[in-house]
Design a protein around this motif. Structure first.
Motif, PDB file in Angstrom:
ATOM      1  N   SER A 173      42.907  12.382 -27.344  1.00 50.59           N
ATOM      2  CA  SER A 173      44.087  11.558 -27.541  1.00 50.59           C
ATOM      3  C   SER A 173      44.480  11.575 -29.003  1.00 50.59           C
ATOM      4  N   SER A 174      45.725  11.189 -29.276  1.00 48.13           N
ATOM      5  CA  SER A 174      46.193  11.221 -30.649  1.00 48.13           C
ATOM      6  C   SER A 174      45.566  10.120 -31.481  1.00 48.13           C
ATOM      7  N   SER A 175      45.057   9.057 -30.826  1.00 43.36           N
ATOM      8  CA  SER A 175      44.506   7.945 -31.592  1.00 43.36           C
ATOM      9  C   SER A 175      43.007   8.079 -31.803  1.00 43.36           C
ATOM     10  N   GLY A 176      42.418   9.108 -31.325  1.00 45.76           N
ATOM     11  CA  GLY A 176      40.985   9.291 -31.497  1.00 45.76           C
ATOM     12  C   GLY A 176      40.555  10.529 -30.776  1.00 45.76           C
ATOM     13  N   VAL A 177      39.243  10.661 -30.602  1.00 39.65           N
ATOM     14  CA  VAL A 177      38.733  11.893 -30.030  1.00 39.65           C
ATOM     15  C   VAL A 177      37.846  11.587 -28.836  1.00 39.65           C
ATOM     16  N   GLY A 178      38.145  12.226 -27.734  1.00 42.35           N
ATOM     17  CA  GLY A 178      37.209  12.250 -26.631  1.00 42.35           C
ATOM     18  C   GLY A 178      37.217  11.051 -25.717  1.00 42.35           C
ATOM     19  N   GLY A 179      38.172  10.154 -25.800  1.00 43.79           N
ATOM     20  CA  GLY A 179      38.210   9.039 -24.870  1.00 43.79           C
ATOM     21  C   GLY A 179      38.791   9.455 -23.530  1.00 43.79           C
ATOM     22  N   GLY A 180      38.536   8.655 -22.506  1.00 48.54           N
ATOM     23  CA  GLY A 180      39.119   8.938 -21.196  1.00 48.54           C
ATOM     24  C   GLY A 180      38.097   8.793 -20.089  1.00 48.54           C
ATOM     25  N   ALA A 181      38.546   9.083 -18.880  1.00 44.00           N
ATOM     26  CA  ALA A 181      37.684   8.918 -17.711  1.00 44.00           C
ATOM     27  C   ALA A 181      36.568   9.952 -17.722  1.00 44.00           C
ATOM     28  N   VAL A 182      35.367   9.498 -17.430  1.00 42.53           N
ATOM     29  CA  VAL A 182      34.224  10.416 -17.466  1.00 42.53           C
ATOM     30  C   VAL A 182      33.194   9.987 -16.418  1.00 42.53           C
ATOM     31  N   ALA A 183      32.612  10.967 -15.761  1.00 43.04           N
ATOM     32  CA  ALA A 183      31.524  10.713 -14.816  1.00 43.04           C
ATOM     33  C   ALA A 183      30.200  10.997 -15.504  1.00 43.04           C
ATOM     34  N   TYR A 184      29.168  10.244 -15.132  1.00 44.37           N
ATOM     35  CA  TYR A 184      27.876  10.383 -15.802  1.00 44.37           C
ATOM     36  C   TYR A 184      26.765   9.938 -14.868  1.00 44.37           C
ATOM     37  N   TYR A 185      25.534  10.242 -15.253  1.00 42.05           N
ATOM     38  CA  TYR A 185      24.358   9.714 -14.565  1.00 42.05           C
ATOM     39  C   TYR A 185      23.673   8.689 -15.456  1.00 42.05           C
ATOM     40  N   GLY A 186      23.172   7.632 -14.812  1.00 37.93           N
ATOM     41  CA  GLY A 186      22.467   6.616 -15.573  1.00 37.93           C
ATOM     42  C   GLY A 186      21.525   5.823 -14.697  1.00 37.93           C
ATOM     43  N   ILE A 187      20.861   4.840 -15.323  1.00 40.62           N
ATOM     44  CA  ILE A 187      19.939   3.992 -14.567  1.00 40.62           C
ATOM     45  C   ILE A 187      20.719   2.788 -14.044  1.00 40.62           C
ATOM     46  N   GLU A 188      20.488   2.503 -12.772  1.00 37.07           N
ATOM     47  CA  GLU A 188      21.330   1.553 -12.040  1.00 37.07           C
ATOM     48  C   GLU A 188      21.165   0.121 -12.537  1.00 37.07           C
ATOM     49  N   ASN A 189      22.276  -0.578 -12.685  1.00 38.18           N
ATOM     50  CA  ASN A 189      22.249  -2.012 -12.956  1.00 38.18           C
ATOM     51  C   ASN A 189      21.966  -2.729 -11.639  1.00 38.18           C
ATOM     52  N   THR A 190      20.933  -3.537 -11.630  1.00 40.08           N
ATOM     53  CA  THR A 190      20.482  -4.144 -10.377  1.00 40.08           C
ATOM     54  C   THR A 190      20.627  -5.659 -10.348  1.00 40.08           C
ATOM     55  N   LYS A 191      20.694  -6.277 -11.522  1.00 37.60           N
ATOM     56  CA  LYS A 191      20.784  -7.743 -11.572  1.00 37.60           C
ATOM     57  C   LYS A 191      21.682  -8.149 -12.723  1.00 37.60           C
ATOM     58  N   GLY A 192      22.283  -9.332 -12.612  1.00 41.57           N
ATOM     59  CA  GLY A 192      23.044  -9.880 -13.718  1.00 41.57           C
ATOM     60  C   GLY A 192      24.444  -9.311 -13.829  1.00 41.57           C
ATOM     61  N   PRO A 193      25.135  -9.641 -14.926  1.00 40.10           N
ATOM     62  CA  PRO A 193      26.561  -9.313 -15.054  1.00 40.10           C
ATOM     63  C   PRO A 193      26.864  -7.898 -15.541  1.00 40.10           C
ATOM     64  N   ALA A 194      25.874  -7.110 -15.896  1.00 36.13           N
ATOM     65  CA  ALA A 194      26.176  -5.747 -16.381  1.00 36.13           C
ATOM     66  C   ALA A 194      27.001  -5.000 -15.332  1.00 36.13           C
ATOM     67  N   PRO A 195      28.104  -4.396 -15.732  1.00 39.14           N
ATOM     68  CA  PRO A 195      29.027  -3.819 -14.759  1.00 39.14           C
ATOM     69  C   PRO A 195      28.673  -2.421 -14.274  1.00 39.14           C
ATOM     70  N   ARG A 196      27.815  -1.723 -14.994  1.00 42.16           N
ATOM     71  CA  ARG A 196      27.547  -0.340 -14.588  1.00 42.16           C
ATOM     72  C   ARG A 196      26.241   0.134 -15.212  1.00 42.16           C
ATOM     73  N   ALA A 197      25.825   1.309 -14.798  1.00 42.95           N
ATOM     74  CA  ALA A 197      24.555   1.891 -15.236  1.00 42.95           C
ATOM     75  C   ALA A 197      24.576   2.225 -16.730  1.00 42.95           C
TER      76      ALA A 197
END
Ligand code: FES
Length: 281
Positions: free
Chosen positions: A43-67
């Motif tokens: 993007s013109s305002s920075g580098v490398g932002g945008g939608a991205v798929a990834y692998y991570g460790i699953e959030n299982t409890k509490g308010p964390a929204p994603r892995a």
């Protein structure tokens, strides 16, 4: 069979180790195809932002929204651990000027890039900058939340984890795996990039499977070693595997975040997506 045996199955349950699919099929193709292809999400305002798929460790409890995202690990010939890094490439813009853009690389069936780590301010740290002048080795972190056993500095070495199949810090299940706090790409920078290292026989076994997720695990882990960017996806605190505070919240065998009681299961690897923040120019 204990409840943990059921939760973390051995050979017969390998396919259950990696689960979940990216939220949108369209996001699965974020980035560009091919090994080390130049990422199109600039993007013109920075580098490398945008939608991205990834692998991570699953959030299982509490308010964390994603892995929390993994950092693919490799071990060098001398037995030291480092994280894989795809780097940057200079490209020519339409107006004739040049721009640095992040590169992606296909690892274990997914496009991997520094975008995976562009949240919670990490996107502005020196370690993600093209000017970063260090290497990719993990180094032990010091401080109050580090594990008692670990050195306070120096490169993370395989031999330090020789007792990983029996190690315990008195929290959760003995012998489940050995953890360490480390930093990555953080030499001579103001703010380090925090990493949770874990070596577990469960990770080794899961990487021996043959489904799509196991392909990722085989490519992103080595000799049972896994690395995770240790930034809670809620409000950016630092979780800990086998935290002494975890058992109170049924998270003695997980990575527990003390800020708002989120937990992440390092033995449940999920494929997720999010909108990476652009790295500042
Ligand atoms: S649960 Fe809120 S920062 Fe981790």
């Amino acid at each position: 069979m204990s409840s943990n045996d059921d939760k973390y199955p051995a050979n017969s349950g390998r396919r259950r180790f990696v689960k979940g699919v990216v939220g949108s099929a369209g996001l699965a193709s974020a980035g560009t195809a091919g090994v080390a292809a130049v990422n199109s999400l600039v993007s013109s305002s920075g580098v490398g932002g945008g939608a991205v798929a990834y692998y991570g460790i699953e959030n299982t409890k509490g308010p964390a929204p994603r892995a929390m995202p993994q950092i693919p690990v490799e071990i060098d010939d001398e037995g030291y651990l480092r994280g894989r890094w795809t780097g940057f490439e200079e490209v020519e813009a339409r107006d004739g000027s040049t721009k640095l853009v992040v590169q992606t690389e296909e690892i274990g069936g997914i496009e991997y890039s520094p975008q995976w780590f562009q949240y919670c301010g990490i996107q502005g740290l020196g370690g993600l900058s093209p000017e970063y002048d260090g290497d990719n080795y993990f180094r032990y972190a010091s401080g109050g939340r580090a594990y008692d056993w670990q050195p306070s500095s120096g490169r993370v070495a395989v031999e330090d984890f020789a007792d990983y199949e029996t190690w315990t810090n008195g929290v959760g299940t003995d012998g489940l795996g050995k953890g360490a706090f480390a930093t990555w790409r953080s030499q001579d920078v103001d703010t380090p990039i925090p990493v949770q290292i874990l070596r577990s026989s469960r990770i080794e076994r899961a990487a021996e499977g043959d489904d799509e997720g196991a392909e990722w695990l085989a490519a992103s882990t080595d000799e049972g070693f896994m690395a995770v960017l240790n930034k809670c996806t809620h409000y950016c605190c630092t979780p800990k595997f086998k935290s002494p505070q975890g058992p109170k919240f049924d998270a003695g065998d997980e990575s527990y975040c003390p800020c708002h009681q989120s937990a992440y299961d390092p033995f449940s690897i999920v494929k997720r997506s999010f909108t990476a923040l652009p790295r500042p120019e």
